[in-house]
Scaffold this motif. Structure first.
Motif, short mmCIF file in Angstrom:
data_model
loop_
_atom_site.label_atom_id
_atom_site.label_comp_id
_atom_site.label_asym_id
_atom_site.label_seq_id
_atom_site.Cartn_x
_atom_site.Cartn_y
_atom_site.Cartn_z
N ALA A 13 13.06 -13.40 43.97
CA ALA A 13 12.19 -14.38 44.65
C ALA A 13 11.08 -14.88 43.72
O ALA A 13 10.43 -15.88 44.01
N GLY A 14 10.85 -14.16 42.61
CA GLY A 14 9.84 -14.63 41.65
C GLY A 14 8.72 -13.66 41.35
O GLY A 14 7.73 -14.02 40.71
N VAL A 15 8.86 -12.40 41.79
CA VAL A 15 7.80 -11.42 41.54
C VAL A 15 7.89 -10.88 40.10
O VAL A 15 8.96 -10.48 39.65
N ASP A 16 6.76 -10.89 39.41
CA ASP A 16 6.71 -10.37 38.04
C ASP A 16 6.24 -8.92 37.99
O ASP A 16 6.65 -8.16 37.12
N GLY A 42 2.88 -26.03 35.57
CA GLY A 42 3.11 -25.69 34.16
C GLY A 42 2.29 -24.49 33.72
O GLY A 42 1.91 -24.37 32.55
N SER A 43 2.02 -23.57 34.67
CA SER A 43 1.16 -22.41 34.38
C SER A 43 2.01 -21.18 34.06
O SER A 43 3.17 -21.09 34.47
N ASP A 44 1.42 -20.23 33.34
CA ASP A 44 2.15 -18.98 33.10
C ASP A 44 1.55 -17.83 33.94
O ASP A 44 1.72 -16.65 33.62
N CYS A 45 0.87 -18.22 35.00
CA CYS A 45 0.30 -17.25 35.95
C CYS A 45 1.41 -16.36 36.51
O CYS A 45 2.48 -16.84 36.87
N LEU A 46 1.15 -15.04 36.58
CA LEU A 46 2.15 -14.11 37.09
C LEU A 46 1.97 -13.88 38.59
O LEU A 46 0.90 -14.11 39.13
N VAL A 47 3.05 -13.41 39.21
CA VAL A 47 3.00 -13.09 40.65
C VAL A 47 3.17 -11.58 40.83
O VAL A 47 4.11 -10.98 40.31
N ILE A 64 -4.72 -21.32 40.66
CA ILE A 64 -3.67 -20.90 39.73
C ILE A 64 -4.10 -21.13 38.28
O ILE A 64 -3.89 -20.29 37.41
N LYS A 65 -4.75 -22.25 38.04
CA LYS A 65 -5.14 -22.58 36.66
C LYS A 65 -6.17 -21.59 36.09
O LYS A 65 -6.26 -21.41 34.88
N ASP A 66 -6.93 -20.93 36.95
CA ASP A 66 -7.94 -19.98 36.47
C ASP A 66 -7.48 -18.53 36.52
O ASP A 66 -8.18 -17.64 36.04
N ALA A 67 -6.33 -18.28 37.13
CA ALA A 67 -5.89 -16.89 37.34
C ALA A 67 -4.80 -16.50 36.35
O ALA A 67 -3.96 -17.32 35.97
N ASP A 68 -4.82 -15.23 35.93
CA ASP A 68 -3.71 -14.70 35.13
C ASP A 68 -2.60 -14.20 36.05
O ASP A 68 -1.45 -14.15 35.65
#
Ligand code: DX5
Ligand code: ZN
Length: 219
Positions: free
Chosen positions: A192-195, A170-175, A131-135
């Motif tokens: 459910a959290g899909v962006d 605390g990431s701003d990674c999108l789903v 997650i920390k490396d992914a947008d």
């Protein structure tokens, strides 16, 4: 604000592709481009001969979903064509014995948003360390390979768990989800959290693709 809608051109009319790209320019948020190698997934779609002519006429971001065993071979060429978002499968990295974090970093170094995709049979926990490396993380809601399949219901729980973990880190990674999406499930997916919702057949088989796209993000 609802989700962003990324129609998949896998279901477009390839004899009149320019017309479909113009429709997407006017109505969609992102153009989703499915590249399959017949090896990671049991189907072949298309490659650069289709992506190259789209590139100069696309006015909205282009998202390349690489369903290929060696995604790293294509990052540079895709970046050169102005691809904005690029995802590859964790299963591909494993098969090719490549470090997914390193691949995500390579994509970002080329100026693209980096995405990690997983098929429905890969535990969602497997992506937590990336997650920390992914947008963005692409949670497949059907098995990658074909358009027009039935949405897999367990996706809701997988998305909710992933979103929870993204918040915890605390990431701003999108789903992103991909497969079987339509106006019937878009609101539930968003809740459910899909962006970002990818939708192929629901958009292109619709009588009014523009209205269908709108129905998926305004509810
Ligand atoms: C499937 C592709 C999808 C596909 C979705 O492997 O990644 O992008 O086009 O098609 P629908 O929305 O018809 O399920
Ligand atoms: Zn896709």
């Amino acid at each position: 604000m609802g989700p962003k809608i990324a129609p998949s051109i896998l279901s477009a009319d390839f004899l009149h592709l320019e017309k479909d790209i113009e429709m997407l320019n006017a109505n969609a948020d992102i153009i989703h481009i499915d590249v399959m190698d017949g090896s990671l997934v049991p189907n072949i779609s298309f490659g650069f001969s289709i992506i190259e002519p789209i590139s100069p006429i696309a006015k909205i971001p282009m998202d390349a979903h690489l369903m290929v065993v060696h995604p790293e071979r294509w990052f540079e060429r895709l970046a050169g064509l102005g691809i904005d978002m690029c995802s590859f499968h964790l299963e591909a990295a494993r098969k090719a014995r490549l470090d997914a974090s390193e691949l995500l970093r390579q994509i970002k170094a080329l100026g693209m948003k980096a995405g990690l995709a997983i098929n429905p049979d890969i535990p969602v926990k497997s992506v937590y360390k990336y997650i920390k490396d992914a947008d963005f993380i692409l949670v497949m809601s059907v098995f990658a390979g074909f358009g027009g399949q039935k949405f897999i219901y367990e996706t809701y729980d997988r998305v909710a768990a992933l979103k929870e973990e993204i918040k915890r880190q605390g990431s701003d990674c999108l789903v992103q989800i991909d497969g079987g999406a339509s106006p019937a499930n878009a609101k539930n997916l968003y809740e459910a959290g899909v962006d970002i919702i990818v939708a192929g057949s629901a958009v292109f088989k619709s009588e009014d693709p523009g209205a269908t796209i709108d129905a998926m993000r305004k509810f």
